[in-house]
Design a protein around this motif. Sequence first.
Motif, PDB file in Angstrom:
ATOM      1  N   ALA A  19       0.996  -1.495  -0.314  1.00 42.54           N
ATOM      2  CA  ALA A  19       0.393  -0.036  -0.118  1.00 42.54           C
ATOM      3  C   ALA A  19       1.230   1.225  -0.378  1.00 42.54           C
ATOM      4  O   ALA A  19       2.125   1.530   0.715  1.00 42.54           O
ATOM      5  N   VAL A  20       0.174   2.416  -0.849  1.00 44.60           N
ATOM      6  CA  VAL A  20       0.801   3.124  -0.613  1.00 44.60           C
ATOM      7  C   VAL A  20      -0.131   4.543   0.247  1.00 44.60           C
ATOM      8  O   VAL A  20      -1.111   4.899  -0.577  1.00 44.60           O
ATOM      9  N   VAL A  21       0.814   5.287   0.741  1.00 45.57           N
ATOM     10  CA  VAL A  21       0.165   6.200   1.804  1.00 45.57           C
ATOM     11  C   VAL A  21       0.189   7.674   1.683  1.00 45.57           C
ATOM     12  O   VAL A  21       1.745   7.645   1.712  1.00 45.57           O
ATOM     13  N   TRP A  22      -0.528   8.608   0.941  1.00 41.70           N
ATOM     14  CA  TRP A  22       0.318   9.955   0.359  1.00 41.70           C
ATOM     15  C   TRP A  22      -0.590  10.690   1.268  1.00 41.70           C
ATOM     16  O   TRP A  22      -2.040  11.021   1.596  1.00 41.70           O
ATOM     17  N   LEU A  23       0.009  11.306   2.011  1.00 51.11           N
ATOM     18  CA  LEU A  23      -0.215  12.163   3.461  1.00 51.11           C
ATOM     19  C   LEU A  23      -0.237  13.540   2.712  1.00 51.11           C
ATOM     20  O   LEU A  23       1.202  13.642   2.902  1.00 51.11           O
ATOM     21  N   SER A  24      -0.817  14.316   2.820  1.00 47.01           N
ATOM     22  CA  SER A  24      -0.743  15.305   2.811  1.00 47.01           C
ATOM     23  C   SER A  24       0.397  16.273   2.088  1.00 47.01           C
ATOM     24  O   SER A  24       0.263  17.176   1.876  1.00 47.01           O
ATOM     25  N   THR A  25      -0.054  15.836   0.358  1.00 50.24           N
ATOM     26  CA  THR A  25       0.319  15.730   0.077  1.00 50.24           C
ATOM     27  C   THR A  25       0.074  16.569  -0.773  1.00 50.24           C
ATOM     28  O   THR A  25      -1.604  16.982  -1.127  1.00 50.24           O
ATOM     29  N   SER A  26       0.753  17.578  -1.251  1.00 44.60           N
ATOM     30  CA  SER A  26      -0.393  18.874  -2.614  1.00 44.60           C
ATOM     31  C   SER A  26       0.209  18.948  -4.065  1.00 44.60           C
ATOM     32  O   SER A  26       1.667  18.961  -4.218  1.00 44.60           O
ATOM     33  N   GLY A  27       0.081  19.928  -4.621  1.00 46.95           N
ATOM     34  CA  GLY A  27       0.615  19.942  -5.874  1.00 46.95           C
ATOM     35  C   GLY A  27       0.560  18.886  -7.461  1.00 46.95           C
ATOM     36  O   GLY A  27       0.127  17.952  -6.819  1.00 46.95           O
ATOM     37  N   ASP A  28       1.432  19.118  -8.083  1.00 51.41           N
ATOM     38  CA  ASP A  28       1.740  17.655  -9.092  1.00 51.41           C
ATOM     39  C   ASP A  28       3.599  17.052  -8.448  1.00 51.41           C
ATOM     40  O   ASP A  28       3.861  17.715  -8.343  1.00 51.41           O
ATOM     41  N   VAL A  29       2.721  16.277  -8.174  1.00 52.51           N
ATOM     42  CA  VAL A  29       3.940  15.631  -7.100  1.00 52.51           C
ATOM     43  C   VAL A  29       4.413  14.228  -8.330  1.00 52.51           C
ATOM     44  O   VAL A  29       5.261  13.763  -7.618  1.00 52.51           O
ATOM     45  N   LEU A  30       3.873  13.682  -8.816  1.00 59.43           N
ATOM     46  CA  LEU A  30       4.663  13.018  -9.805  1.00 59.43           C
ATOM     47  C   LEU A  30       4.529  12.893 -11.283  1.00 59.43           C
ATOM     48  O   LEU A  30       4.201  14.126 -12.161  1.00 59.43           O
ATOM     49  N   ASP A  31       5.726  12.609 -12.383  1.00 55.53           N
ATOM     50  CA  ASP A  31       5.566  12.949 -13.846  1.00 55.53           C
ATOM     51  C   ASP A  31       4.858  11.876 -14.464  1.00 55.53           C
ATOM     52  O   ASP A  31       4.200  11.025 -13.331  1.00 55.53           O
ATOM     53  N   ASP A  32       4.872  12.068 -15.752  1.00 53.15           N
ATOM     54  CA  ASP A  32       3.381  11.138 -16.252  1.00 53.15           C
ATOM     55  C   ASP A  32       4.263   9.772 -16.630  1.00 53.15           C
ATOM     56  O   ASP A  32       2.710   8.842 -16.343  1.00 53.15           O
ATOM     57  N   ASP A  33       5.668   9.657 -16.337  1.00 51.51           N
ATOM     58  CA  ASP A  33       5.697   7.997 -15.755  1.00 51.51           C
ATOM     59  C   ASP A  33       5.096   7.345 -14.838  1.00 51.51           C
ATOM     60  O   ASP A  33       4.903   6.389 -15.186  1.00 51.51           O
ATOM     61  N   GLY A  34       5.086   7.868 -14.158  1.00 56.71           N
ATOM     62  CA  GLY A  34       4.884   7.886 -11.955  1.00 56.71           C
ATOM     63  C   GLY A  34       3.141   7.619 -12.255  1.00 56.71           C
ATOM     64  O   GLY A  34       3.542   6.992 -11.622  1.00 56.71           O
ATOM     65  N   ARG A  35       2.962   9.019 -13.019  1.00 57.66           N
ATOM     66  CA  ARG A  35       1.559   8.386 -13.346  1.00 57.66           C
ATOM     67  C   ARG A  35       1.169   7.066 -13.718  1.00 57.66           C
ATOM     68  O   ARG A  35       0.655   6.514 -13.027  1.00 57.66           O
ATOM     69  N   ARG A  36       1.726   6.594 -14.436  1.00 57.38           N
ATOM     70  CA  ARG A  36       1.129   5.544 -15.255  1.00 57.38           C
ATOM     71  C   ARG A  36       1.570   4.735 -14.692  1.00 57.38           C
ATOM     72  O   ARG A  36       0.539   4.090 -14.621  1.00 57.38           O
ATOM     73  N   ASP A  37       3.025   4.433 -14.314  1.00 58.66           N
ATOM     74  CA  ASP A  37       2.886   3.209 -13.027  1.00 58.66           C
ATOM     75  C   ASP A  37       2.520   3.119 -11.889  1.00 58.66           C
ATOM     76  O   ASP A  37       1.956   2.000 -11.511  1.00 58.66           O
ATOM     77  N   PHE A  38       1.717   4.027 -11.269  1.00 60.66           N
ATOM     78  CA  PHE A  38       1.345   4.353 -10.352  1.00 60.66           C
ATOM     79  C   PHE A  38      -0.554   3.716 -10.251  1.00 60.66           C
ATOM     80  O   PHE A  38      -1.245   3.087  -9.913  1.00 60.66           O
ATOM     81  N   ALA A  39      -0.511   4.847 -11.432  1.00 62.41           N
ATOM     82  CA  ALA A  39      -1.941   3.873 -11.870  1.00 62.41           C
ATOM     83  C   ALA A  39      -2.555   2.144 -12.340  1.00 62.41           C
ATOM     84  O   ALA A  39      -3.090   1.856 -11.702  1.00 62.41           O
ATOM     85  N   ALA A  40      -1.252   1.641 -13.146  1.00 63.40           N
ATOM     86  CA  ALA A  40      -1.223   0.423 -13.161  1.00 63.40           C
ATOM     87  C   ALA A  40      -1.328  -0.501 -12.196  1.00 63.40           C
ATOM     88  O   ALA A  40      -1.889  -1.110 -12.240  1.00 63.40           O
ATOM     89  N   TRP A  41      -0.224  -0.016 -11.205  1.00 65.90           N
ATOM     90  CA  TRP A  41      -0.067  -1.132 -10.112  1.00 65.90           C
ATOM     91  C   TRP A  41      -1.332  -0.775  -9.515  1.00 65.90           C
ATOM     92  O   TRP A  41      -1.526  -2.117  -8.521  1.00 65.90           O
TER      93      TRP A  41
END
Length: 218
Positions: free
Chosen positions: A55-77
């Motif tokens: 599991a991944v906890v996004w703890l009070s993250t803000s703004g743009d925190v990933l690049d396009d590759d990270g977004r793709r891999d996170f959504a797929a995972w």
Amino acid sequence: MTRILIFTRTTDYRHESIEHGTDVLTAIAAAEGWVAEQTEDPRAFTARRLAAFDAVVWLSTSGDVLDDDGRRDFAAWLAAGGGYAGVHCATFCEQGWPEYERISGGYFAGHPEIQPATVRVADAGHPSTAHLPPSWRHVDEWYEFRAPPAARTVLLTVDESTYTGGTMGPDHPIAWHGRYGSGATWYSALGHAPEAYDDPLVREHLRGGLLSLVERPS
């Protein structure tokens, strides 16, 4: 062994509660016999590195925190069976990436001044709410969202008649859970101030949220 990644990157407003919240989440994980790792490095969001975590906890993250590759891999995972927990400001990030709203369940739209209000349990059958009283008083930032969470089960609401500035109506959601593909998601808007993480009710709420992600039936 269960492994939790606590992601705390901010490129916009940074909550002073992040450090203490990280300590509390790490302690919760240790008490359960899990391993927790904290990072602000978006390079953690690759298919290879995410595969090490339950599991991944996004703890009070803000703004743009990933690049396009990270977004793709996170959504797929996540869609393949991972677990996502969003805490407080996690809905105030990646607002230009529409898929993130489908992951988090909603986007932050604003809040009135910090003040006490009455929190009510909407679903007592979830691990993050089963220990809670039907209602209790709590001081926090009462987040407004662009829309109620879609395809989610609401766990907690805040009673707008008990504070000033609410605009979402009598069933104002502040915590929910749901699915993203084969993955599980959980979000709670509680946790603005460091002292919120010292509240036993909030700690058990967080613990139950994590349990719901890592102890799912196979």
